[in-house]
Design a protein around this motif. Structure first.
Motif, mmCIF file in Angstrom:
data_model
loop_
_atom_site.group_PDB
_atom_site.id
_atom_site.type_symbol
_atom_site.label_atom_id
_atom_site.label_comp_id
_atom_site.label_asym_id
_atom_site.label_seq_id
_atom_site.Cartn_x
_atom_site.Cartn_y
_atom_site.Cartn_z
ATOM 1 N N THR A 47 0.703 -1.241 -0.071
ATOM 2 C CA THR A 47 -0.029 0.037 0.099
ATOM 3 C C THR A 47 0.973 1.281 0.089
ATOM 4 O O THR A 47 0.409 2.320 -0.385
ATOM 5 C CB THR A 47 -1.019 -0.145 1.151
ATOM 6 O OG1 THR A 47 -0.185 -0.262 2.495
ATOM 7 C CG2 THR A 47 -2.162 -1.066 1.050
ATOM 8 N N HIS A 48 2.183 0.987 0.305
ATOM 9 C CA HIS A 48 3.082 1.923 0.329
ATOM 10 C C HIS A 48 3.891 2.277 -1.079
ATOM 11 O O HIS A 48 4.530 3.518 -1.338
ATOM 12 C CB HIS A 48 4.053 2.011 1.405
ATOM 13 C CG HIS A 48 3.571 1.679 2.643
ATOM 14 N ND1 HIS A 48 2.684 2.797 3.345
ATOM 15 C CD2 HIS A 48 3.811 0.843 3.475
ATOM 16 C CE1 HIS A 48 2.351 2.407 4.780
ATOM 17 N NE2 HIS A 48 2.974 0.983 4.612
ATOM 18 N N LYS A 79 4.871 3.961 -4.337
ATOM 19 C CA LYS A 79 4.565 5.186 -5.089
ATOM 20 C C LYS A 79 5.284 4.753 -6.195
ATOM 21 O O LYS A 79 6.349 4.931 -6.505
ATOM 22 C CB LYS A 79 5.038 6.276 -4.410
ATOM 23 C CG LYS A 79 4.139 6.769 -3.040
ATOM 24 C CD LYS A 79 2.790 7.184 -3.479
ATOM 25 C CE LYS A 79 1.922 7.114 -2.386
ATOM 26 N NZ LYS A 79 1.224 5.995 -2.182
#
Lengths: 290, 290
Positions: free
Chosen positions: B25-26, B28
């Motif tokens: 979920t982190h 980028k």
């Protein structure tokens, strides 16, 4: 590497494979020496070295075929492998076709026809599997099953299968006319060598899955198969799509032989890299600004 | 070779690829270091050696998958490659998939939809290309184009593409339920590295065919593509079908990374050689008499 370099014959090939293996009106299936290495003067070690060396040539030619296909060239090459069980069709695909880029390979293995295939003309499934432009198609078995196993087992009446030779010739003529080079390879092993290979499948745990009890049943029909193969060679080896007879008791030989046949087929296309379909200098400027 | 040997981690892999590359979920997209070699402590020479060594492991596992497929096992593995132009999708197929037997590979490259494909649901052409049991499927681009290029170029309204993420998740859940292991690989290069690779295509005569003027146009949409890739990772990386983020500026790294991801996927199937479906002793006797 120029086309000339690629097609230059290695000294161990005393006769080019296309000449040494092409079937003639004198070819007798019952007299094929399945241990022979026609045209090749080397031994197994030479053959293994050559497979690698010539595999790189095959791979380079295939990439050029693929590049041309991507640029709209409709031409393709189709390798057709026919042979009795254990002749080494699977190994041929793995070791010869495995040398080229999978992106450019269109491989189809034809098994016992499915219920859907049975409801169609025997060329229906063949048509669906034909390679598009730029592809190297590979048929592991083919429409020739319909004049081999079908003939031997009387799956259709003689008046039906006997008409198929002419139909196949016409079908293949159309394929060639549309830009597909056919490389038809009839692979032959001896009855003894087949027994040895089947025995190995029964001995080795990692080969049990390759064994099928029907293969032994088929052995009793060897003479009928030889007759059917003879008819196939006699009736469907044409100028536009000749048969090559490859002795397969020595796997290393059969693999370098088919590699040479494919190199020859690709070389005859006289391929070059496709030209840019854009203005190179304009694109360099656009790219620099992007 | 036991399953344990195959999955044993090489010391140069300080973290297994499946762990080092799995999106979280982190993740980028705008912060991906495309030059990095996550989890791998070696250099290019180590990587090239490892590709060969681990390619042999991949090939052995794939053969076992194929054998099981021939014996009726419905399971398959599907590698999905997504990435911007020049990320190296084609080279991945050539150098990673090229290590395994072509008989067991089912490769499909998805281009701009044909007129016929456009008349169908976007998953129509995907469904037709799914691997059957025992096959290693490879998608060079996929249904994810329908939430990437389609989103960036507004080829359908937002209310249409925005519903596709959920639909894709459901579609893939069904695939997994039916026995297909998905290995979804998102390949990332930097804008600079892409420029260098496009420039090479313009410089080299043997690479002109790989260049497409549209690729430069797409470069101006890089931020929009990053956004679309971010949404894809955020919305379609699921427990049943996670995404792996592979930095691709170093081709040698991306290739060994995907090799490891495939080895992991195949190892999890805990395959063994399929058992004989016949009586081995009876068959030995039948063969001896034949």
């Amino acid at each position: 590497m120029t086309t000339h370099d690629r097609t230059k014959r290695h000294p161990l090939w005393t006769t080019p494979a296309v000449e040494a293996l092409r079937t003639t009106t004198h070819t007798k299936v019952s007299e094929i020496d399945t241990k022979a290495t026609p045209g090749f003067a080397g031994n197994k070690a030479d053959g293994e070295y050559m497979l690698e060396e010539r595999g790189a040539v095959l791979s380079a030619l295939q990439e050029m075929l693929y590049a041309n296909g991507r640029s709209g060239d409709k031409r393709s090459v189709l390798l057709i492998l026919q042979g009795m069980d254990t002749a080494g069709k699977g190994g041929m695909v793995r070791h010869v076709i495995g040398q080229v880029d999978p992106q450019g390979v269109d491989h189809t293995a034809f098994g016992v026809p499915t219920p859907e295939e049975k409801r169609h003309h025997y060329l229906w499934r063949i048509n669906k599997a034909l390679p598009r432009g730029g592809q190297l198609g590979v048929f592991d078995r083919s429409h020739y099953e319909d004049v081999l196993v079908v003939r031997v087992h009387n799956l259709v009446p003689p008046e039906v299968w006997s008409g198929r030779y002419q139909e196949i010739n016409q079908f293949e003529r159309e394929l060639v006319y549309n830009g597909t080079t056919l490389v038809k390879v009839a692979m032959f092993v001896s009855l003894d060598e087949q027994k040895r290979r089947l025995a190995e499948r029964l001995e080795r745990r990692d080969k049990h899955w390759k064994y099928n009890p029907d293969d032994v049943t088929e052995r009793s029909l060897w003479p009928q198969y030889q007759e059917a193969y003879q008819a196939m060679l006699d009736k469907t080896s044409t100028d536009h799509a000749p048969w090559y007879v490859v002795p397969c008791d020595r796997k290393w030989y059969s693999r370098i032989a088919v590699t040479e046949l494919l190199i020859d087929a690709l070389s005859r296309l006289e391929l070059d890299w496709p030209p840019a379909e854009y203005d190179i200098e304009v694109e360099k400027q656009r790219l620099a600004r992007s």
